[in-house]
Design an enzyme around this catalytic site. Structure first.
Site, PDB file in Angstrom:
ATOM      1  N   ASP A 153      -9.917  -4.240  -4.714  1.00 42.84           N
ATOM      2  CA  ASP A 153      -9.329  -3.389  -3.682  1.00 42.84           C
ATOM      3  C   ASP A 153     -10.170  -2.124  -3.501  1.00 42.84           C
ATOM      4  OD1 ASP A 153      -7.711  -1.731  -2.099  1.00 42.84           O
ATOM      5  OD2 ASP A 153      -5.870  -2.531  -2.949  1.00 42.84           O
ATOM      6  N   SER A 194       0.826  -1.188   0.000  1.00 47.35           N
ATOM      7  CA  SER A 194       0.000   0.000   0.000  1.00 47.35           C
ATOM      8  C   SER A 194       0.880   1.265   0.000  1.00 47.35           C
ATOM      9  CB  SER A 194      -0.958  -0.042   1.198  1.00 47.35           C
ATOM     10  OG  SER A 194      -1.969   0.922   1.078  1.00 47.35           O
ATOM     11  N   HIS A 221      -7.953  -5.414  -0.348  1.00 51.41           N
ATOM     12  CA  HIS A 221      -6.713  -4.724   0.030  1.00 51.41           C
ATOM     13  C   HIS A 221      -5.960  -5.579   1.036  1.00 51.41           C
ATOM     14  CE1 HIS A 221      -4.184  -1.187  -0.020  1.00 51.41           C
ATOM     15  NE2 HIS A 221      -4.200  -1.101   1.302  1.00 51.41           N
TER      16      HIS A 221
END
Length: 235
Positions: free
Chosen positions: A182, A128, A213
Protein backbone atom coordinates in the site's frame (compact mmCIF):
# COMPACT_ATOMS: atom_id res chain seq x y z
CA UNK A 1 -32.67 -2.29 -4.94
CA UNK A 2 -30.80 1.00 -4.80
CA UNK A 3 -31.92 4.42 -3.73
CA UNK A 4 -30.41 7.79 -2.90
CA UNK A 5 -31.31 9.63 0.27
CA UNK A 6 -31.45 13.42 -0.33
CA UNK A 7 -29.46 15.83 1.73
CA UNK A 8 -31.01 16.57 5.09
CA UNK A 9 -31.00 19.86 7.02
CA UNK A 10 -27.86 20.99 8.81
CA UNK A 11 -26.81 18.90 11.82
CA UNK A 12 -28.92 16.06 10.52
CA UNK A 13 -28.22 12.95 8.47
CA UNK A 14 -25.56 12.65 5.80
CA UNK A 15 -26.83 11.91 2.29
CA UNK A 16 -26.50 8.21 1.50
CA UNK A 17 -26.83 5.59 -1.21
CA UNK A 18 -28.63 2.41 -0.15
CA UNK A 19 -28.82 -1.10 -1.53
CA UNK A 20 -30.97 -3.81 0.04
CA UNK A 21 -30.60 -7.53 -0.63
CA UNK A 22 -34.27 -8.25 0.06
CA UNK A 23 -37.51 -6.93 1.50
CA UNK A 24 -37.68 -5.72 5.13
CA UNK A 25 -33.96 -5.85 5.98
CA UNK A 26 -33.13 -7.24 9.41
CA UNK A 27 -29.46 -6.27 9.28
CA UNK A 28 -27.53 -3.19 8.17
CA UNK A 29 -24.00 -2.49 6.99
CA UNK A 30 -22.89 1.14 7.08
CA UNK A 31 -19.86 1.41 4.77
CA UNK A 32 -17.65 4.54 4.69
CA UNK A 33 -15.64 5.44 1.59
CA UNK A 34 -12.10 6.78 1.39
CA UNK A 35 -10.75 10.29 0.91
CA UNK A 36 -12.03 12.04 -2.22
CA UNK A 37 -14.51 9.30 -3.13
CA UNK A 38 -18.22 9.21 -2.32
CA UNK A 39 -20.94 6.77 -1.31
CA UNK A 40 -21.12 5.29 -4.80
CA UNK A 41 -17.52 4.07 -4.59
CA UNK A 42 -18.28 0.80 -2.79
CA UNK A 43 -21.89 0.41 -3.91
CA UNK A 44 -20.92 -2.20 -6.58
CA UNK A 45 -19.32 -4.40 -3.92
CA UNK A 46 -22.73 -5.69 -2.83
CA UNK A 47 -23.09 -7.55 -6.12
CA UNK A 48 -19.71 -9.21 -5.55
CA UNK A 49 -20.91 -10.99 -2.42
CA UNK A 50 -22.96 -14.19 -2.32
CA UNK A 51 -25.48 -13.29 0.38
CA UNK A 52 -28.43 -15.38 -0.78
CA UNK A 53 -28.33 -17.59 2.30
CA UNK A 54 -28.43 -14.63 4.67
CA UNK A 55 -31.44 -12.60 5.84
CA UNK A 56 -32.05 -9.33 3.95
CA UNK A 57 -29.36 -6.74 4.59
CA UNK A 58 -29.49 -2.98 4.04
CA UNK A 59 -26.15 -1.61 2.81
CA UNK A 60 -25.77 2.10 3.50
CA UNK A 61 -23.05 4.13 1.78
CA UNK A 62 -22.92 7.68 3.16
CA UNK A 63 -21.26 10.60 1.38
CA UNK A 64 -18.65 12.27 3.58
CA UNK A 65 -18.97 16.05 4.06
CA UNK A 66 -17.22 18.40 1.65
CA UNK A 67 -14.18 19.97 3.31
CA UNK A 68 -10.83 21.50 2.40
CA UNK A 69 -7.99 19.00 2.51
CA UNK A 70 -4.66 20.60 3.38
CA UNK A 71 -2.47 17.92 1.79
CA UNK A 72 -4.26 18.57 -1.52
CA UNK A 73 -3.61 22.28 -1.51
CA UNK A 74 -6.82 23.09 0.32
CA UNK A 75 -8.94 21.61 -2.46
CA UNK A 76 -12.50 20.94 -1.28
CA UNK A 77 -13.52 17.29 -1.56
CA UNK A 78 -15.41 14.65 0.33
CA UNK A 79 -13.36 13.79 3.40
CA UNK A 80 -14.08 12.42 6.85
CA UNK A 81 -11.33 14.62 8.28
CA UNK A 82 -8.55 16.88 7.05
CA UNK A 83 -5.13 15.45 6.23
CA UNK A 84 -2.70 18.17 7.25
CA UNK A 85 0.65 16.55 6.43
CA UNK A 86 2.09 13.92 4.09
CA UNK A 87 3.26 12.16 7.24
CA UNK A 88 -0.26 11.38 8.44
CA UNK A 89 0.98 8.70 10.82
CA UNK A 90 -1.33 7.47 13.57
CA UNK A 91 -1.66 10.17 16.19
CA UNK A 92 -1.29 13.05 13.72
CA UNK A 93 -4.78 13.06 12.25
CA UNK A 94 -7.09 16.03 12.57
CA UNK A 95 -8.98 15.21 15.76
CA UNK A 96 -11.92 17.60 15.33
CA UNK A 97 -12.80 16.12 11.94
CA UNK A 98 -12.60 12.57 13.26
CA UNK A 99 -14.96 13.44 16.09
CA UNK A 100 -17.36 15.39 13.87
CA UNK A 101 -17.58 12.47 11.46
CA UNK A 102 -18.10 10.08 14.35
CA UNK A 103 -21.08 12.15 15.48
CA UNK A 104 -22.52 11.92 11.96
CA UNK A 105 -22.05 8.14 11.94
CA UNK A 106 -23.79 7.99 15.33
CA UNK A 107 -26.77 9.71 13.69
CA UNK A 108 -26.88 7.05 10.97
CA UNK A 109 -26.68 4.30 13.58
CA UNK A 110 -29.56 5.91 15.47
CA UNK A 111 -31.64 6.05 12.28
CA UNK A 112 -31.14 2.32 11.76
CA UNK A 113 -32.36 1.73 15.30
CA UNK A 114 -35.44 3.80 14.47
CA UNK A 115 -35.98 1.68 11.36
CA UNK A 116 -36.11 -1.42 13.53
CA UNK A 117 -32.51 -2.64 13.22
CA UNK A 118 -30.90 -3.08 16.62
CA UNK A 119 -27.25 -2.07 17.08
CA UNK A 120 -26.28 -5.72 17.54
CA UNK A 121 -27.37 -6.29 13.92
CA UNK A 122 -25.34 -3.45 12.43
CA UNK A 123 -21.86 -3.76 10.94
CA UNK A 124 -19.81 -0.57 10.69
CA UNK A 125 -17.37 -0.78 7.79
CA UNK A 126 -14.95 1.47 5.96
CA UNK A 127 -12.00 1.75 3.60
CA UNK A 128 -8.92 3.93 4.13
CA UNK A 129 -10.02 7.17 5.83
CA UNK A 130 -13.51 5.67 6.16
CA UNK A 131 -12.04 2.62 7.86
CA UNK A 132 -10.25 4.82 10.37
CA UNK A 133 -13.53 6.55 11.26
CA UNK A 134 -15.33 3.19 11.45
CA UNK A 135 -12.78 1.98 14.01
CA UNK A 136 -12.95 5.20 16.00
CA UNK A 137 -16.75 5.31 16.07
CA UNK A 138 -17.36 1.60 16.50
CA UNK A 139 -15.15 1.13 19.55
CA UNK A 140 -16.77 4.12 21.27
CA UNK A 141 -20.40 3.33 20.42
CA UNK A 142 -22.59 2.87 23.50
CA UNK A 143 -24.44 -0.17 22.17
CA UNK A 144 -22.97 -3.49 21.09
CA UNK A 145 -22.51 -3.67 17.32
CA UNK A 146 -22.44 -6.82 15.19
CA UNK A 147 -18.91 -6.07 14.01
CA UNK A 148 -16.43 -3.53 12.65
CA UNK A 149 -14.77 -3.97 9.25
CA UNK A 150 -11.72 -1.74 8.72
CA UNK A 151 -9.81 -1.97 5.42
CA UNK A 152 -6.49 -0.36 4.43
CA UNK A 153 -6.53 1.98 7.41
CA UNK A 154 -5.26 2.51 10.94
CA UNK A 155 -6.67 3.36 14.37
CA UNK A 156 -6.94 7.16 14.73
CA UNK A 157 -6.58 8.96 18.07
CA UNK A 158 -5.22 5.74 19.55
CA UNK A 159 -4.00 7.57 22.66
CA UNK A 160 -7.60 8.34 23.68
CA UNK A 161 -8.97 4.83 23.16
CA UNK A 162 -8.39 3.54 26.70
CA UNK A 163 -10.34 6.44 28.18
CA UNK A 164 -13.08 6.60 25.54
CA UNK A 165 -13.72 2.97 24.53
CA UNK A 166 -17.17 1.80 25.55
CA UNK A 167 -17.56 -1.44 27.47
CA UNK A 168 -20.42 -2.48 25.15
CA UNK A 169 -17.96 -2.98 22.29
CA UNK A 170 -14.96 -4.39 24.13
CA UNK A 171 -15.72 -7.78 22.55
CA UNK A 172 -17.01 -6.61 19.18
CA UNK A 173 -15.59 -8.73 16.31
CA UNK A 174 -13.03 -6.72 14.34
CA UNK A 175 -11.84 -7.46 10.81
CA UNK A 176 -8.79 -5.53 9.64
CA UNK A 177 -7.11 -6.02 6.28
CA UNK A 178 -4.26 -4.30 4.46
CA UNK A 179 -2.22 -4.59 1.28
CA UNK A 180 1.46 -5.22 1.92
CA UNK A 181 2.39 -2.82 -0.90
CA UNK A 182 0.00 0.00 0.00
CA UNK A 183 1.61 3.32 -1.09
CA UNK A 184 -1.14 5.48 0.45
CA UNK A 185 -1.63 4.15 3.98
CA UNK A 186 1.54 2.20 4.77
CA UNK A 187 1.07 -1.45 5.69
CA UNK A 188 2.94 -0.91 8.95
CA UNK A 189 0.34 1.63 10.12
CA UNK A 190 -2.43 -0.93 9.87
CA UNK A 191 -0.32 -3.72 11.36
CA UNK A 192 0.67 -1.61 14.38
CA UNK A 193 -2.96 -0.64 14.98
CA UNK A 194 -4.01 -4.29 14.85
CA UNK A 195 -1.25 -5.20 17.31
CA UNK A 196 -2.39 -2.46 19.69
CA UNK A 197 -6.02 -3.59 19.55
CA UNK A 198 -5.07 -7.22 20.12
CA UNK A 199 -2.97 -6.18 23.10
CA UNK A 200 -6.07 -4.42 24.49
CA UNK A 201 -7.98 -7.70 24.24
CA UNK A 202 -10.17 -6.99 21.21
CA UNK A 203 -11.12 -10.10 19.18
CA UNK A 204 -9.46 -9.01 15.98
CA UNK A 205 -8.85 -10.86 12.71
CA UNK A 206 -5.89 -9.54 10.74
CA UNK A 207 -5.57 -10.22 6.99
CA UNK A 208 -2.65 -9.21 4.76
CA UNK A 209 -2.61 -9.36 0.97
CA UNK A 210 -0.06 -8.89 -1.80
CA UNK A 211 -1.88 -5.82 -3.07
CA UNK A 212 -1.73 -2.02 -2.97
CA UNK A 213 -4.36 0.49 -1.76
CA UNK A 214 -7.39 -1.48 -2.94
CA UNK A 215 -9.70 -4.37 -2.10
CA UNK A 216 -8.44 -7.45 -3.93
CA UNK A 217 -10.38 -10.56 -4.96
CA UNK A 218 -9.02 -12.70 -2.13
CA UNK A 219 -9.99 -9.97 0.33
CA UNK A 220 -13.55 -9.88 -1.02
CA UNK A 221 -13.83 -13.61 -0.35
CA UNK A 222 -12.56 -13.21 3.22
CA UNK A 223 -14.97 -10.33 3.87
CA UNK A 224 -17.87 -12.39 2.54
CA UNK A 225 -16.98 -15.30 4.84
CA UNK A 226 -16.70 -12.94 7.80
CA UNK A 227 -20.08 -11.35 7.05
CA UNK A 228 -21.66 -14.81 6.93
CA UNK A 229 -20.25 -15.59 10.36
CA UNK A 230 -21.20 -12.23 11.85
CA UNK A 231 -24.75 -12.20 10.51
CA UNK A 232 -25.21 -15.89 11.30
CA UNK A 233 -24.17 -15.34 14.90
CA UNK A 234 -26.69 -12.51 15.25
CA UNK A 235 -29.63 -14.45 13.81
Amino acid sequence: MTSATPSAPAASLLPTVEHTTGESPRFSVIWLHGLGADGHDFEPIVEEFDLDRLPPIRFIFPHAPMRAVTINGGYVMRAWYDVVSPDFAPGREEADGVRQSTAQIEALLARENERGVAAERIVLAGFSQGGAVALHAGLRHAQRLAGVLALSCYLPLADTLAAEAHASNRQVPLFMAHGRHDPVVPYDYGKRSAKLLKAEGYPLEWHAYDSEHTVCVEELSDIESWLHRIVGAAC
